[in-house]
Design a protein around this motif. Structure first.
Motif, short mmCIF file in Angstrom:
data_model
loop_
_atom_site.label_atom_id
_atom_site.label_comp_id
_atom_site.label_asym_id
_atom_site.label_seq_id
_atom_site.Cartn_x
_atom_site.Cartn_y
_atom_site.Cartn_z
N TYR A 1 -33.85 33.15 -30.67
CA TYR A 1 -34.10 32.02 -29.73
C TYR A 1 -34.85 30.73 -30.57
CZ TYR A 1 -35.58 29.09 -25.78
OH TYR A 1 -35.74 28.06 -24.77
N GLY B 1 -25.20 38.80 -18.67
CA GLY B 1 -24.29 37.80 -18.84
C GLY B 1 -24.38 36.56 -17.83
N GLN B 2 -25.69 36.45 -17.48
CA GLN B 2 -26.01 35.23 -16.53
C GLN B 2 -26.71 34.08 -16.89
OE1 GLN B 2 -26.83 36.50 -12.38
NE2 GLN B 2 -25.95 38.45 -12.86
N GLY B 3 -26.91 34.03 -18.20
CA GLY B 3 -27.73 33.01 -18.90
C GLY B 3 -29.21 33.13 -18.51
N PRO C 1 -32.27 33.50 -22.05
CA PRO C 1 -32.88 32.29 -22.71
C PRO C 1 -33.74 31.43 -21.78
CG PRO C 1 -30.26 32.16 -22.36
CD PRO C 1 -30.69 33.36 -22.11
N LEU C 2 -33.56 31.74 -20.41
CA LEU C 2 -34.45 31.10 -19.52
C LEU C 2 -35.87 31.97 -19.52
CD1 LEU C 2 -35.17 29.31 -16.91
CD2 LEU C 2 -34.41 31.21 -15.60
N MET D 1 -22.20 29.00 -17.37
CA MET D 1 -22.77 30.05 -17.14
C MET D 1 -23.60 30.01 -15.39
SD MET D 1 -26.18 30.65 -19.53
CE MET D 1 -25.22 29.79 -20.94
N ASN D 2 -23.25 31.22 -14.93
CA ASN D 2 -23.23 31.01 -13.51
C ASN D 2 -24.90 31.79 -12.97
OD1 ASN D 2 -22.84 30.33 -11.15
ND2 ASN D 2 -21.20 32.08 -10.64
N ARG D 3 -26.03 30.72 -13.21
CA ARG D 3 -27.28 31.41 -12.91
C ARG D 3 -27.74 31.53 -11.56
NH1 ARG D 3 -30.57 27.96 -16.32
NH2 ARG D 3 -29.94 29.08 -18.06
#
Length: 111
Positions: free
Chosen positions: A84, A52-54, A57-58, A1-3
């Motif tokens: 979640y 799509g960058q995660g 959930p953050l 994942m590229n956050r």
């Protein structure tokens, strides 16, 4: 994942939401209404430009951690928040079920 970074999650009480910020840009939000000691989450979204960058959930993880720090309880009406919580059982002790009474109350709040 590229956050992307830096990211921040801020509670906006007057707007009944937690905002997700990527740098200075608004990237998403999770919305709630407070019902006594219950924080009822009813909607979560991440802007398409940040998909799509995660980040979802953050956002939700930070919001739920804030609920715990605040001494409140979680009611997951929002399908994303509910999913979640299925994957993050560490919040079981502060999660209440979604009941017809809560849904009627929420409908009235959002009307």
């Amino acid at each position: 994942m590229n956050r992307p970074s830096p990211t921040a999650v801020e509670r906006v009480d007057h707007g009944h939401r937690y905002d997700l910020l990527v740098g200075a840009e608004h990237a998403g939000r999770t919305e709630y209404r407070d019902r006594g000691v219950q924080r009822v989450f009813h909607h979560t979204e991440v802007d398409a430009a940040f998909a799509g960058q995660g980040l979802a959930p953050l956002l939700v993880g930070e919001a739920l951690a804030d609920v715990r720090r605040s001494g409140m309880r979680i009611v997951p009406v929002c399908p994303y928040v509910a999913a979640y919580l299925e994957r993050h059982r560490e919040f079981d002790d502060i999660t209440d079920p979604v009941t017809p009474e809560v849904l009627r109350w929420l409908d009235a709040e959002l009307a």
